[in-house]
Design a protein around this motif. Structure first.
Motif, PDB file in Angstrom:
ATOM      1  N   ASP A  86      39.587  46.668  81.174  1.00  0.00           N
ATOM      2  CA  ASP A  86      38.942  47.155  82.385  1.00  0.00           C
ATOM      3  C   ASP A  86      38.872  48.680  82.397  1.00  0.00           C
ATOM      4  O   ASP A  86      39.862  49.357  82.104  1.00  0.00           O
ATOM      5  CB  ASP A  86      39.702  46.688  83.634  1.00  0.00           C
ATOM      6  CG  ASP A  86      39.576  45.203  83.863  1.00  0.00           C
ATOM      7  OD1 ASP A  86      38.440  44.719  84.006  1.00  0.00           O
ATOM      8  OD2 ASP A  86      40.617  44.527  83.900  1.00  0.00           O
ATOM      9  N   ALA A 123      33.402  49.182  84.447  1.00  0.00           N
ATOM     10  CA  ALA A 123      33.034  48.078  83.557  1.00  0.00           C
ATOM     11  C   ALA A 123      34.282  47.283  83.213  1.00  0.00           C
ATOM     12  O   ALA A 123      35.422  47.747  83.387  1.00  0.00           O
ATOM     13  CB  ALA A 123      32.363  48.597  82.287  1.00  0.00           C
ATOM     14  N   ASN A 155      33.532  36.875  80.556  1.00  0.00           N
ATOM     15  CA  ASN A 155      32.939  37.514  81.729  1.00  0.00           C
ATOM     16  C   ASN A 155      32.776  39.004  81.460  1.00  0.00           C
ATOM     17  O   ASN A 155      33.731  39.681  81.044  1.00  0.00           O
ATOM     18  CB  ASN A 155      33.806  37.307  82.978  1.00  0.00           C
ATOM     19  CG  ASN A 155      33.840  35.865  83.427  1.00  0.00           C
ATOM     20  OD1 ASN A 155      32.804  35.231  83.579  1.00  0.00           O
ATOM     21  ND2 ASN A 155      35.040  35.338  83.636  1.00  0.00           N
ATOM     22  N   THR A 174      31.459  42.570  83.363  1.00  0.00           N
ATOM     23  CA  THR A 174      31.099  43.176  84.636  1.00  0.00           C
ATOM     24  C   THR A 174      30.745  44.643  84.419  1.00  0.00           C
ATOM     25  O   THR A 174      31.259  45.293  83.506  1.00  0.00           O
ATOM     26  CB  THR A 174      32.256  43.073  85.652  1.00  0.00           C
ATOM     27  OG1 THR A 174      33.419  43.758  85.119  1.00  0.00           O
ATOM     28  CG2 THR A 174      32.616  41.627  85.929  1.00  0.00           C
ATOM     29  N   GLY A 205      29.177  48.255  86.832  1.00  0.00           N
ATOM     30  CA  GLY A 205      28.694  48.809  88.086  1.00  0.00           C
ATOM     31  C   GLY A 205      28.405  50.295  87.963  1.00  0.00           C
ATOM     32  O   GLY A 205      29.085  51.018  87.229  1.00  0.00           O
ATOM     33  N   ASN A 265      25.177  46.580  90.416  1.00  0.00           N
ATOM     34  CA  ASN A 265      26.288  45.833  89.844  1.00  0.00           C
ATOM     35  C   ASN A 265      25.752  44.613  89.105  1.00  0.00           C
ATOM     36  O   ASN A 265      24.716  44.037  89.489  1.00  0.00           O
ATOM     37  CB  ASN A 265      27.262  45.376  90.942  1.00  0.00           C
ATOM     38  CG  ASN A 265      27.878  46.537  91.688  1.00  0.00           C
ATOM     39  OD1 ASN A 265      28.742  47.234  91.176  1.00  0.00           O
ATOM     40  ND2 ASN A 265      27.429  46.749  92.914  1.00  0.00           N
ATOM     41  N   LEU A 307      27.063  40.929  86.750  1.00  0.00           N
ATOM     42  CA  LEU A 307      28.094  40.018  86.246  1.00  0.00           C
ATOM     43  C   LEU A 307      27.431  39.035  85.295  1.00  0.00           C
ATOM     44  O   LEU A 307      26.495  38.316  85.677  1.00  0.00           O
ATOM     45  CB  LEU A 307      28.763  39.259  87.397  1.00  0.00           C
ATOM     46  CG  LEU A 307      29.666  38.094  87.001  1.00  0.00           C
ATOM     47  CD1 LEU A 307      30.858  38.577  86.180  1.00  0.00           C
ATOM     48  CD2 LEU A 307      30.145  37.332  88.235  1.00  0.00           C
ATOM     49  N   THR A 362      28.187  35.847  82.542  1.00  0.00           N
ATOM     50  CA  THR A 362      29.188  34.834  82.211  1.00  0.00           C
ATOM     51  C   THR A 362      28.684  33.946  81.082  1.00  0.00           C
ATOM     52  O   THR A 362      27.523  33.515  81.086  1.00  0.00           O
ATOM     53  CB  THR A 362      29.510  33.963  83.435  1.00  0.00           C
ATOM     54  OG1 THR A 362      29.990  34.784  84.494  1.00  0.00           O
ATOM     55  CG2 THR A 362      30.567  32.928  83.103  1.00  0.00           C
ATOM     56  N   ASP A 368      24.196  37.521  87.129  1.00  0.00           N
ATOM     57  CA  ASP A 368      23.926  37.885  88.522  1.00  0.00           C
ATOM     58  C   ASP A 368      23.888  39.405  88.625  1.00  0.00           C
ATOM     59  O   ASP A 368      24.712  40.097  88.005  1.00  0.00           O
ATOM     60  CB  ASP A 368      25.001  37.348  89.468  1.00  0.00           C
ATOM     61  CG  ASP A 368      25.081  35.823  89.465  1.00  0.00           C
ATOM     62  OD1 ASP A 368      24.062  35.188  89.129  1.00  0.00           O
ATOM     63  OD2 ASP A 368      26.162  35.294  89.792  1.00  0.00           O
TER      64      ASP A 368
END
Length: 276
Positions: free
Chosen positions: A97, A106, A151, A153, A155, A165, A167, A169, A203
């Motif tokens: 992270d 991220a 996953n 992520t 932003g 943002n 996401l 998966t 998403d």
């Protein structure tokens, strides 16, 4: 961890009325279900805004509720819930992270997991008995056993003017029980020995603080959210004969479009727009 079985298995059919060949009865004398979990992990900072997270875990699950005890009486036969099922879950979780800094954040998270038990549901044994089949006593993958999950992520915040943002998966296929429906031979395949297609979804969401001022204390912002950005129809349920959601062997001489079920697929693209 200890968990009391739900009331519906404790008190199902409380009058003990036998109706049909294999009536399923509740059992108020059930024991609690027991899980022993072992876990070891490491959290390590790799810089001012970067962190590593690593975990290894194992779960041993015992006394799960099953339904394979057959009671013979003078008036008929019935099945009763018992604490007989068992399972194991083993997995590794890796995460990296980057917290918010320089206007963006991220992260990546990967999970490898094996979840097995001798039954995926407490009614699996009663269904086997009712169908004249042998009750499963060996470990098979659970219905929700997804071996690989990733996953991603991300932003971005442009100085509180606008932000975006995302996401993403990815998941390997969950199990299903194949049934080839062969006419020239009898094929008996193990429970949950097949795998559905992989799952993928993206998403995104965003917002914009407009320069419009309603008064000295109120401004206006716009936001949006797009679920399943690329409108991918993931196959949540598949036909046992083909392992696919949109095709079955029985459709060769039929109009296949009449038999396609939207419930076999995940949610299509959904766009939400809002104002605040």
């Amino acid at each position: 961890f200890f968990q009391r079985p739900s009331f519906d298995v404790l008190y199902q059919n409380p009058d003990f009325e036998i109706s049909g060949l294999y009536t399923l009865m509740g059992n108020p004398d059930l024991n609690v279900e027991r899980t022993v979990q072992y876990e070891i992990g490491l959290q390590q900072g790799l810089g001012d805004d970067l962190a590593l997270d690593l975990s290894l875990y194992s779960r041993d699950i015992r006394d799960l509720v099953s339904s394979d005890r057959l009671i013979e009486t003078n008036t008929g036969s019935y099945l009763i819930y018992q604490n007989l099922d068992f399972g194991t879950v083993t997995g590794i979780v890796f995460g990296l992270d980057k917290r918010y800094g320089n206007n963006f954040s991220a992260g990546i998270n990967y999970t490898w997991q094996i979840a097995e038990a001798n039954a995926s549901s407490r009614e699996a044994a009663s269904s086997s008995i009712s169908g004249g089949n042998e009750v499963n006593k060996y470990l098979v993958p659970l219905d929700w056993d997804r071996r690989h999950t990733i996953n991603l992520t991300g932003g971005y915040n442009s100085n509180d003017i606008w932000g975006l943002n995302a996401l993403a998966t990815y998941g390997s296929g969950t199990p299903y029980t194949p049934d080839p429906q062969s006419d020239d031979m009898i094929v008996g395949l193990l429970t949950n020995s097949g795998r559905k297609p992989v799952y993928m979804n993206i998403d995104i969401s965003g917002w914009w603080n407009t320069p419009i001022r309603l008064n000295s204390n109120h401004s206006m912002s716009l936001n949006f959210q797009i679920k399943n950005l690329f409108d991918r129809l993931n196959e949540n349920s598949v036909f046992a004969a083909t392992g696919r959601a949109g095709y079955n062997l029985d459709w060769e001489h039929e109009n296949a479009e009449l038999f396609v079920s939207p419930t076999n697929y995940s949610r299509p693209r959904e766009v939400i727009i809002g104002m605040k």
